[in-house]
Design an enzyme around this catalytic site. Structure first.
Site, short mmCIF file in Angstrom:
data_model
loop_
_atom_site.label_atom_id
_atom_site.label_comp_id
_atom_site.label_asym_id
_atom_site.label_seq_id
_atom_site.Cartn_x
_atom_site.Cartn_y
_atom_site.Cartn_z
N LYS A 152 -12.22 4.90 4.95
CA LYS A 152 -12.46 5.03 3.51
C LYS A 152 -13.30 6.28 3.21
CE LYS A 152 -12.14 0.19 2.16
NZ LYS A 152 -11.78 -0.30 3.52
N HIS A 164 1.67 -0.99 8.61
CA HIS A 164 1.54 0.32 9.24
C HIS A 164 0.52 0.27 10.38
CE1 HIS A 164 -2.00 0.86 6.55
NE2 HIS A 164 -2.42 1.68 7.48
N HIS A 213 2.21 4.71 1.84
CA HIS A 213 2.23 3.29 1.47
C HIS A 213 3.49 2.89 0.71
CE1 HIS A 213 -1.64 2.16 3.04
NE2 HIS A 213 -2.19 3.22 2.49
N GLN A 230 -2.68 4.13 -8.31
CA GLN A 230 -1.80 3.25 -9.10
C GLN A 230 -1.42 3.91 -10.42
OE1 GLN A 230 -0.70 0.85 -7.47
NE2 GLN A 230 -2.25 0.60 -5.87
#
Length: 623
Positions: free
Chosen positions: A311, A232, A214, A374
Site C-alpha cells: 500500500k 492474482h 484488476h 473506481q
C-alpha cells in the site's frame, strides 16, 4: 516509465568477453571466458564448467567426463585443491597448478555489486544481485506491459505506470522496513536470509497480474471461469515457481545463502500474507519460518490490519502519476515501527501518537478509490475491455508448455502461456483481421473513438441492505423490468442494454475498522502493547467503514434509449428503496415526487416538496 540504471564500479570483463587481469595477480597462460557465460561463474552448471575447461585447453575426454559425472558446478570450483583435481583426472602437476591458477583468477574477475535504479518516487534505490537476477527474467519483465491502473489510464493521462516499477518499489520498501526492525531490535534475530526473502516477496508479489491488472482478476476471470476461485496472489505464487525453475535460480539462491527448500516456501507464504484466522489457531500453520517470526508475514501483505509496504508504494506512486496529494508518510511510520509480543504472537506495532496518521492512511486509500480506482469512466472502460475479451476468448490461441494452446481465460492454468498474456492482447485484437474477432474488435474501436457505454446514474442501498454477489447477474434484468407506468417511454429496454456495476468501498477490512486490529505502545513503556478506541482519537472519525455504490450504464446511445434508461433506473431505485440519485429530480422529474421520503422539507425545489407543504424560513425562538 524509463528508469536510469547504473552500477557501482566493479571489476568486469572487457567488451570482447575476456576478463581484465586483476591487479597483483600471478602471470600465467592466456585464458578466456566466453560471452555465453554469465559473469557470475558461481552460477555455472556442470556443462558450462566443462565448456570453460575446453576453451582453456583442458579438453581431455576423461577429465570432462569426470567433471560431468561428479556434477562439478561453478559454485564448487573454489573448493577444488590438488588432491581433488588429481582424483578428477588432472594427472599432471603442472596442469593442476595451471587450472588452480585459472580458478583463482576467475574468482577475482567477479565482485558482487548492488545495482542502483533511479525511481521517480523513492529516488535512487539499491538492489541485491539476487534481486537483479530475478528482475532480469522474462516472467518479471512481463510486468512492464501491464498497466498499474488498467482502464484508469484512459481517464488520467499521467497514469501510464506499470506493475513493473510498482514491484520494484515494493521490493525496495520491504527491504527498508525489515532492515529498520533488525537494526532497532537485534533481539528479533532477523537474518540476512530473512531479509532477502522478504525483499524477494515484495518484488514478486504482483507477478500474477493479468492484462489491465484488476480488470483481469476482478472482472474477466469471474465471468469467463465461474467455476474457478482464482486470485492474482495465487497467480503470483505460480509465476514465481515458474520463474525460479525455468531460469535455474535455485543454484543462484544457494550461492547467496538461501536454502531453496525452505525459503521458496517462505517467499510464497509472504506473498499470500498471514490470514487473521491462522493467528487464532493453536498450531502454527506455516513452514517457512517459526511462529517467533510471525511479524515478517505482516510486511508485504498484512492480512491482520492492512498496513503493509504494498500500500505504501501504490499510495505514493499512484498519487504521483494521478496528480493527487498523498497524505501518508511511510518513512515516519518506519521510524516508530516496533515488534511486540501480543497474545503469544509477535506483531509490528507503532507509537500511540501515530494513530491519527494511520486513520489518514486509510482515508487516503478511500479517497484514491473514490477519485481514481473506481472512477465511473475508468470502470466502464474496464467493463468494455472485459466484454471484448469475453467475445475474443474462444478464438485467441496462446502457446504454453509442450506446445499446448490456451485461451485468454485458460492461460492462468499454464505459466508459460500466462507469461505471454499482457495488455498487448488489446492491440492484438484491435489490429487483427480475423473475422471471428469482429465483435470484440468493434468494442475496442469504440474505446479508441471514445464511444463508451453511457453513464445513467449512481445510488446506494439504505440501512446496510447491501446487494450480495449472487444477485449481481440479475440486476440488469431488474432495471429493464422497472418500467414506470405513468411516464411516456418510446424505447423498449432489455436486460442486455444495461450494465450494473456494484462497487464495494471500505477501509480494507469490509465493515471492520482496521485500527481496531493495530497495537500501539507509549513512550513511557515501549514494550507494552495497547489498543486505542476510535472515541479516544477524534469525534470526526467515520461511524461506518464500508459502503456500496451502484452505478448503471446503458449500452445504447440514442436519445430515446437514454431517456428510457434514466426512467428505468430511477424507478428501480424507488422499487428497491435505494438512496435517491443526486440528479434524480433532473433526469426523472415525474418519478421522484412519487416517493414521499425523497421530498425533503427544506428543499427549495418544487418537484421535491409535497403538495401543500410550506417551507419554514425562520424558526420561532419561542418553540
Amino acid at each position: 516509465m524509463q528508469t536510469a540504471e547504473c552500477e557501482q564500479p566493479s571489476k568486469r570483463p572487457r567488451s570482447d568477453g575476456s576478463p581484465r587481469t586483476p591487479p597483483n595477480s600471478p602471470s600465467g597462460a592466456h585464458w578466456t571466458v566466453g560471452p555465453e557465460f554469465h559473469e557470475d561463474h558461481q552460477t555455472w552448471n556442470a556443462e558450462q564448467v566443462c565448456s570453460f575447461l575446453e576453451q582453456n585447453g583442458f579438453n581431455q575426454p576423461s577429465l570432462l567426463k569426470n567433471f560431468r559425472e561428479n556434477n562439478i558446478t561453478g559454485s564448487l570450483l573454489h573448493f577444488l585443491d590438488e588432491s581433488l583435481l588429481e582424483n578428477l583426472g588432472v594427472s599432471s602437476l603442472s596442469q593442476r597448478k595451471m587450472l588452480l591458477n585459472f580458478i583463482q583468477r576467475l574468482s577475482l574477475t567477479y565482485v558482487d555489486t548492488m545495482k542502483v535504479i533511479n525511481d521517480p518516487v523513492h529516488g535512487h534505490i539499491e538492489f541485491h544481485p539476487l534481486l537483479i537476477r530475478i528482475i532480469d527474467t522474462p516472467q518479471f519483465q512481463r510486468l512492464r506491459y501491464i498497466k498499474q491502473l488498467g482502464g484508469g489510464y484512459y481517464v488520467f493521462p499521467g497514469a501510464s505506470h506499470n506493475r513493473f516499477e510498482h514491484s520494484l518499489g515494493v521490493g525496495y520498501l520491504a527491504g527498508c522496513l525489515v532492515r529498520a526492525l533488525s537494526e532497532k531490535q537485534p533481539e528479533l534475530h532477523i537474518t540476512k536470509r530473512d531479509m532477502l526473502c522478504v525483499q524477494i516477496a515484495g518484488l514478486c508479489h504482483d507477478l500474477g497480474h493479468g492484462p489491465f491488472s484488476h480488470m483481469f482478476d476482478g472482472r474477466f476471470i469471474p465471468l469467463a471461469r465461474k467455476e474457478k476461485n482464482w486470485t492474482h496472489e495465487q497467480g503470483s505464487i505460480n509465476m514465481f515457481e515458474h520463474l525460479v525453475n525455468s531460469n535455474g535460480l535455485k543454484a543462484v539462491m544457494k550461492h547467496y545463502g538461501l536454502v531453496p527448500e525452505e525459503d521458496i516456501c517462505f517467499i510464497k507464504e509472504l506473498i499470500l500474507g498471514l490470514p487473521k484466522s491462522s493467528l487464532e489457531e493453536s498450531s502454527w500453520p506455516y513452514k517457512g519460518r517459526p511462529k517467533e517470526k510471525s511479524f515478517l508475514y505482516e510486511i508485504v501483505a498484512n492480512k491482520r490490519n492492512g498496513i503493509d509496504v504494498d500500500k505504501w508504494d501504490y499510495f505514493a506512486r499512484d498519487c504521483h502519476h494521478l496528480g493527487i496529494q498523498n497524505n501518508f508518510d511511510y518513512k515516519r511510520y518506519m521510524l516508530f515501527a516496533r515488534v511486540l509480543e501480543v497474545k503469544n504472537n509477535k506483531q509490528i506495532c507503532t507509537r500511540n501518537k501515530e494513530v491519527g496518521n494511520l486513520y489518514d492512511m486509510f482515508h487516503t486509500r478511500n479517497s484514491l478509490h473514490r477519485r481514481a480506482y473506481q472512477h465511473k469512466v475508468g470502470n466502464i472502460i474496464d467493463t468494455m475491455i472485459t466484454d471484448a475479451l469475453l467475445k475474443a476468448d474462444p478464438y485467441i490461441k496462446i502457446p504454453g508448455a509442450n506446445g499446448k494452446m490456451y485461451r485468454i481465460s485458460t492461460a492462468i492454468d499454464d505459466m508459460e502461456a500466462f507469461t505471454k498474456l499482457t495488455d498487448n492482447i488489446f492491440l492484438e485484437i484491435l489490429y487483427s483481421t480475423d473475422p471471428n474477432l469482429n465483435a470484440a474488435r468493434e468494442i475496442l474501436k469504440n474505446i479508441e473513438y471514445r464511444k463508451l457505454y453511457k453513464y445513467v446514474g449512481e445510488t446506494q442501498p439504505k440501512n446496510s441492505k447491501k446487494i450480495m454477489k449472487e444477485e449481481y447477474e440479475k440486476l440488469p434484468k431488474e432495471v429493464a423490468n422497472s418500467k414506470p407506468i405513468n411516464v411516456p417511454i418510446k424505447a423498449e429496454m432489455k436486460a442486455e442494454d444495461f450494465v450494473v456495476d456494484v462497487i464495494n468501498i471500505d477501509y480494507g477490512m469490509q465493515e471492520n475498522n482496521p485500527i481496531d486490529h493495530v497495537h500501539f505502545y507509549c513512550k513511557s513503556n515501549p514494550n507494552h502493547p495497547i489498543t486505542i478506541d476510535k472515541c479516544q482519537v477524534s469525534q470526526f472519525l467515520p461511524e461506518s467503514f464500508a459502503e456500496q455504490l451502484i452505478r448503471v450504464y446503458c449500452k445504447k446511445d440514442d436519445k430515446e434509449s437514454l431517456y428510457a434508461a434514466h426512467q428505468h433506473f430511477v424507478q428501480w431505485c424507488v422499487i428497491r428503496d435505494f438512496v435517491k440519485p443526486q440528479d434524480g429530480d433532473i433526469i426523472a422529474p415525474l418519478i421522484t415526487p412519487q416517493k414521499k421520503e425523497w421530498n425533503y422539507k427544506n428543499s427549495t425545489s418544487p418537484t421535491t416538496r409535497p403538495q401543500g407543504a410550506k417551507m419554514q424560513l425562520f424558526k420561532d425562538n419561542a418553540e
